[in-house]
Design a protein around this motif. Structure first.
Motif, PDB file in Angstrom:
ATOM      1  N   CYS A 201       0.840  -1.202   0.000  1.00 36.24           N
ATOM      2  CA  CYS A 201       0.000   0.000   0.000  1.00 36.24           C
ATOM      3  C   CYS A 201       0.875   1.253   0.000  1.00 36.24           C
ATOM      4  O   CYS A 201       1.797   1.386   0.813  1.00 36.24           O
ATOM      5  N   ALA A 202       0.566   2.159  -0.919  1.00 38.82           N
ATOM      6  CA  ALA A 202       1.386   3.355  -1.124  1.00 38.82           C
ATOM      7  C   ALA A 202       0.932   4.510  -0.245  1.00 38.82           C
ATOM      8  O   ALA A 202      -0.236   4.585   0.169  1.00 38.82           O
ATOM      9  N   ALA A 203       1.876   5.427   0.018  1.00 37.77           N
ATOM     10  CA  ALA A 203       1.576   6.645   0.759  1.00 37.77           C
ATOM     11  C   ALA A 203       1.883   7.879  -0.086  1.00 37.77           C
ATOM     12  O   ALA A 203       2.079   8.968   0.448  1.00 37.77           O
ATOM     13  N   TYR A 204       1.928   7.710  -1.392  1.00 30.25           N
ATOM     14  CA  TYR A 204       2.156   8.803  -2.338  1.00 30.25           C
ATOM     15  C   TYR A 204       0.820   9.490  -2.573  1.00 30.25           C
ATOM     16  O   TYR A 204      -0.131   8.884  -3.059  1.00 30.25           O
ATOM     17  N   ARG A 205       0.736  10.781  -2.213  1.00 30.34           N
ATOM     18  CA  ARG A 205      -0.551  11.464  -2.171  1.00 30.34           C
ATOM     19  C   ARG A 205      -1.312  11.387  -3.499  1.00 30.34           C
ATOM     20  O   ARG A 205      -2.538  11.261  -3.506  1.00 30.34           O
ATOM     21  N   ASN A 206      -0.596  11.468  -4.622  1.00 26.89           N
ATOM     22  CA  ASN A 206      -1.283  11.495  -5.910  1.00 26.89           C
ATOM     23  C   ASN A 206      -2.078  10.225  -6.190  1.00 26.89           C
ATOM     24  O   ASN A 206      -3.024  10.249  -6.978  1.00 26.89           O
ATOM     25  N   ILE A 207      -1.684   9.101  -5.591  1.00 29.31           N
ATOM     26  CA  ILE A 207      -2.433   7.860  -5.815  1.00 29.31           C
ATOM     27  C   ILE A 207      -3.098   7.346  -4.534  1.00 29.31           C
ATOM     28  O   ILE A 207      -3.699   6.274  -4.540  1.00 29.31           O
ATOM     29  N   THR A 208      -3.000   8.135  -3.473  1.00 30.02           N
ATOM     30  CA  THR A 208      -3.612   7.762  -2.200  1.00 30.02           C
ATOM     31  C   THR A 208      -4.819   8.637  -1.890  1.00 30.02           C
ATOM     32  O   THR A 208      -5.808   8.155  -1.317  1.00 30.02           O
ATOM     33  N   GLY A 209      -4.746   9.904  -2.290  1.00 32.02           N
ATOM     34  CA  GLY A 209      -5.858  10.820  -2.065  1.00 32.02           C
ATOM     35  C   GLY A 209      -5.752  11.545  -0.741  1.00 32.02           C
ATOM     36  O   GLY A 209      -5.191  11.028   0.237  1.00 32.02           O
ATOM     37  N   ASP A 210      -6.311  12.743  -0.700  1.00 29.50           N
ATOM     38  CA  ASP A 210      -6.189  13.585   0.489  1.00 29.50           C
ATOM     39  C   ASP A 210      -6.843  12.958   1.719  1.00 29.50           C
ATOM     40  O   ASP A 210      -6.325  13.080   2.831  1.00 29.50           O
ATOM     41  N   ASP A 211      -7.967  12.294   1.545  1.00 28.80           N
ATOM     42  CA  ASP A 211      -8.677  11.752   2.705  1.00 28.80           C
ATOM     43  C   ASP A 211      -7.839  10.708   3.442  1.00 28.80           C
ATOM     44  O   ASP A 211      -7.774  10.709   4.675  1.00 28.80           O
ATOM     45  N   TYR A 212      -7.196   9.819   2.702  1.00 28.04           N
ATOM     46  CA  TYR A 212      -6.391   8.780   3.343  1.00 28.04           C
ATOM     47  C   TYR A 212      -5.039   9.309   3.805  1.00 28.04           C
ATOM     48  O   TYR A 212      -4.287   8.574   4.464  1.00 28.04           O
ATOM     49  N   CYS A 213      -4.715  10.547   3.461  1.00 33.01           N
ATOM     50  CA  CYS A 213      -3.457  11.151   3.896  1.00 33.01           C
ATOM     51  C   CYS A 213      -3.624  12.014   5.152  1.00 33.01           C
ATOM     52  O   CYS A 213      -2.632  12.527   5.688  1.00 33.01           O
ATOM     53  N   LYS A 214      -4.843  12.161   5.639  1.00 35.63           N
ATOM     54  CA  LYS A 214      -5.105  13.099   6.737  1.00 35.63           C
ATOM     55  C   LYS A 214      -4.499  12.651   8.056  1.00 35.63           C
ATOM     56  O   LYS A 214      -4.106  13.476   8.887  1.00 35.63           O
ATOM     57  N   SER A 215      -4.457  11.363   8.295  1.00 39.82           N
ATOM     58  CA  SER A 215      -3.949  10.856   9.569  1.00 39.82           C
ATOM     59  C   SER A 215      -3.459   9.431   9.373  1.00 39.82           C
ATOM     60  O   SER A 215      -3.814   8.768   8.396  1.00 39.82           O
ATOM     61  N   ILE A 216      -2.658   8.963  10.317  1.00 39.82           N
ATOM     62  CA  ILE A 216      -2.190   7.578  10.226  1.00 39.82           C
ATOM     63  C   ILE A 216      -3.367   6.614  10.336  1.00 39.82           C
ATOM     64  O   ILE A 216      -3.376   5.566   9.679  1.00 39.82           O
ATOM     65  N   GLU A 217      -4.365   6.974  11.130  1.00 42.06           N
ATOM     66  CA  GLU A 217      -5.527   6.101  11.248  1.00 42.06           C
ATOM     67  C   GLU A 217      -6.302   6.019   9.938  1.00 42.06           C
ATOM     68  O   GLU A 217      -6.789   4.943   9.555  1.00 42.06           O
ATOM     69  N   ALA A 218      -6.382   7.145   9.220  1.00 44.57           N
ATOM     70  CA  ALA A 218      -7.074   7.134   7.923  1.00 44.57           C
ATOM     71  C   ALA A 218      -6.324   6.256   6.929  1.00 44.57           C
ATOM     72  O   ALA A 218      -6.938   5.453   6.200  1.00 44.57           O
ATOM     73  N   TRP A 219      -4.991   6.392   6.892  1.00 47.24           N
ATOM     74  CA  TRP A 219      -4.210   5.576   5.955  1.00 47.24           C
ATOM     75  C   TRP A 219      -4.298   4.102   6.319  1.00 47.24           C
ATOM     76  O   TRP A 219      -4.459   3.241   5.450  1.00 47.24           O
ATOM     77  N   CYS A 220      -4.210   3.792   7.597  1.00 44.25           N
ATOM     78  CA  CYS A 220      -4.309   2.397   8.029  1.00 44.25           C
ATOM     79  C   CYS A 220      -5.719   1.849   7.800  1.00 44.25           C
ATOM     80  O   CYS A 220      -5.883   0.639   7.583  1.00 44.25           O
TER      81      CYS A 220
END
Length: 324
Positions: A201-220
Motif C-alpha cells: 500500500c502506497a503513501a504517495y498522495r497522488n495515488i492515495t488521495g487527500d482523505d487517506y493522507c489526513k492521519s495515520i488512522e485514515a491511511w491504516c
C-alpha cells in the motif's frame, strides 16, 4: 521491523539513518527507471559503493534470511530493484546476469508500453507479450520478483497467470478506494491474494488521495479495506517515498528520453511538481507510527507483523531463490 516494498531517490547516509530511526529494516530501492543495460550496471556500481561506505548502517540483502538478519541487527537491508525492464535490453540472458549481480525486484513496464506488455497509462492495455512471458519465466528461474505496480491491469493478470511464482504490486493502492490509473482493480488485487502475491500500500498522495493522507488512522483504514479485498497474507507496505529529488529528477522519471513534451506521471497539470507527503508522514522517521496506526484500526499483533514485514519476507523467500 518494517519492510518498505518501494522507495526511490538519491539515498545517502542521512537517508539510511532516518530509516533506522523509523524502524525500517529493509527497503526495495529504485536503481533505475528508463536506463539501459550499461547505465543500469553503473547504477549497481554506485549502490555498491554507497552501501560499502555506510556498512555500519546498511547492507545489501539478496535473500529473505539475509534481510531478516540485517534488520534484526538494526541496519537497513537494501534490496536492489528497477522500475522498468529496460535494463534487459531485449536480451533474455541478461535476466540471469543481473540476478547474479544482486538485483531482486524488476517492474515489467514503467509508464509506457514496452516490448514486455502494457502500462497503466496506455489507452489500450495490450496484455503480456510473448517476450514478456519469457521474461517472467526467466525472472522466476533466476530469482527476481516480478513487480507490476505501473503495469496495466490486463498485463498484470496475464503476468499472474504466466508466472510460476507469486508476483507483487510493490507500490499502489486499490482503485475502488481511490480512483487513479496507477491503482489496481479489485480483480487484480484478488488474483494476487489467490496466488500468494502481495500488494504494498502506497503513501504517495497522488495515488492515495487527500482523505487517506489526513492521519495515520485514515491511511491504516485504507490498508484495512485493502485487506478486505486481498486477504491478510497479501497486503504490505510500499510507501513510494522519495529521497532528495529535484526538478531534473522528476523530469527524468516522467519524461525519460521518449518525449519532448511535458508529462505529469501520476500528477496532473496545476498540481505541485512534488506532491505534499501525507499529513502523518512529513519525515521518513514518521514511518514508526505505522504499527501503532494498524493496531488502532483493529489489527492484532500477528496481523501487524504480517503487514509490516512478514508478508514481504514470505514472498521474498518464495521468489528470491533461483530455481532449476
Amino acid at each position: 521491523m518494517i519492510i518498505d516494498g518501494l522507495q526511490c531517490g538519491h539515498f545517502d547516509r542521512e537517508a539510511f539513518q532516518s530509516l533506522q530511526r523509523a524502524g525500517v529494516g529493509g527497503v526495495v530501492v529504485t536503481c533505475g527507471f528508463w536506463e539501459g543495460a550499461l547505465e543500469s550496471l553503473d547504477a549497481l556500481g554506485l549502490w555498491r559503493d554507497l552501501v560499502r561506505d555506510n556498512s555500519d548502517v546498511a547492507e545489501i540483502g539478496t535473500t529473505a534470511a539475509e534481510i531478516a538478519r540485517i534488520g534484526a541487527e538494526g541496519k537497513v537491508a537494501v534490496i536492489l530493484g528497477y522500475q522498468n525492464a529496460n535494463l534487459f535490453e531485449g536480451r533474455i540472458r541478461l535476466v540471469e546476469m543481473f540476478a547474479e549481480l544482486g538485483v531482486r525486484v524488476v517492474q515489467l513496464t514503467y509508464n509506457n508500453q514496452n516490448e514486455l506488455g502494457g502500462s497503466c497509462y496506455e489507452v489500450e492495455d495490450s496484455g503480456l507479450a510473448r517476450f514478456g512471458k519469457e521474461v517472467v519465466l526467466e525472472m522466476n528461474r533466476a530469482g527476481i520478483l516480478v513487480d507490476c505496480s505501473h503495469v496495466g491491469d490486463r498485463t498484470t493478470l496475464d503476468a499472474i497467470e504466466a508466472s510460476e511464482k507469486p508476483i507483487a504490486v510493490t507500490h499502489a493502492n486499490a482503485r475502488s478506494l481511490f480512483d487513479h490509473k496507477r491503482n489496481k482493480s479489485d480483480d487484480v488485487i484478488k488474483a494476487l491474494g489467490q496466488t500468494g502475491g502481495v500488494i504494498g500500500c502506497a503513501a504517495y498522495r497522488n495515488i492515495t488521495g487527500d482523505d487517506y493522507c489526513k492521519s495515520i488512522e485514515a491511511w491504516c483504514g485504507m490498508v484495512a479495506r485493502t485487506v478486505d479485498i486481498a486477504g491478510i497474507d497479501s497486503v504490505a507496505i510500499g510507501t513510494d517515498r522519495s529521497h532528495n529529488f529535484t526538478a531534473p529528477d522528476y523530469a527524468w522519471m516522467r519524461q525519460g528520453r521518449w518525449t519532448r513534451g511535458v508529462q505529469y506521471g501520476a500528477s496532473a497539470a496545476g498540481k505541485p511538481l512534488k506532491a505534499p507527503p501525507p499529513d502523518w508522514f512529513q519525515t521518513v522517521e514518521d514511518m514508526n507510527v505505522i504499527p501503532g496506526g494498524l493496531r488502532a484500526v483493529g489489527f492484532s499483533e500477528e496481523e501487524v507483523a504480517k503487514i509490516t514485514h512478514k508478508n514481504w519476507l514470505r514472498l521474498y523467500e518464495a521468489t528470491f531463490r533461483p530455481s532449476n
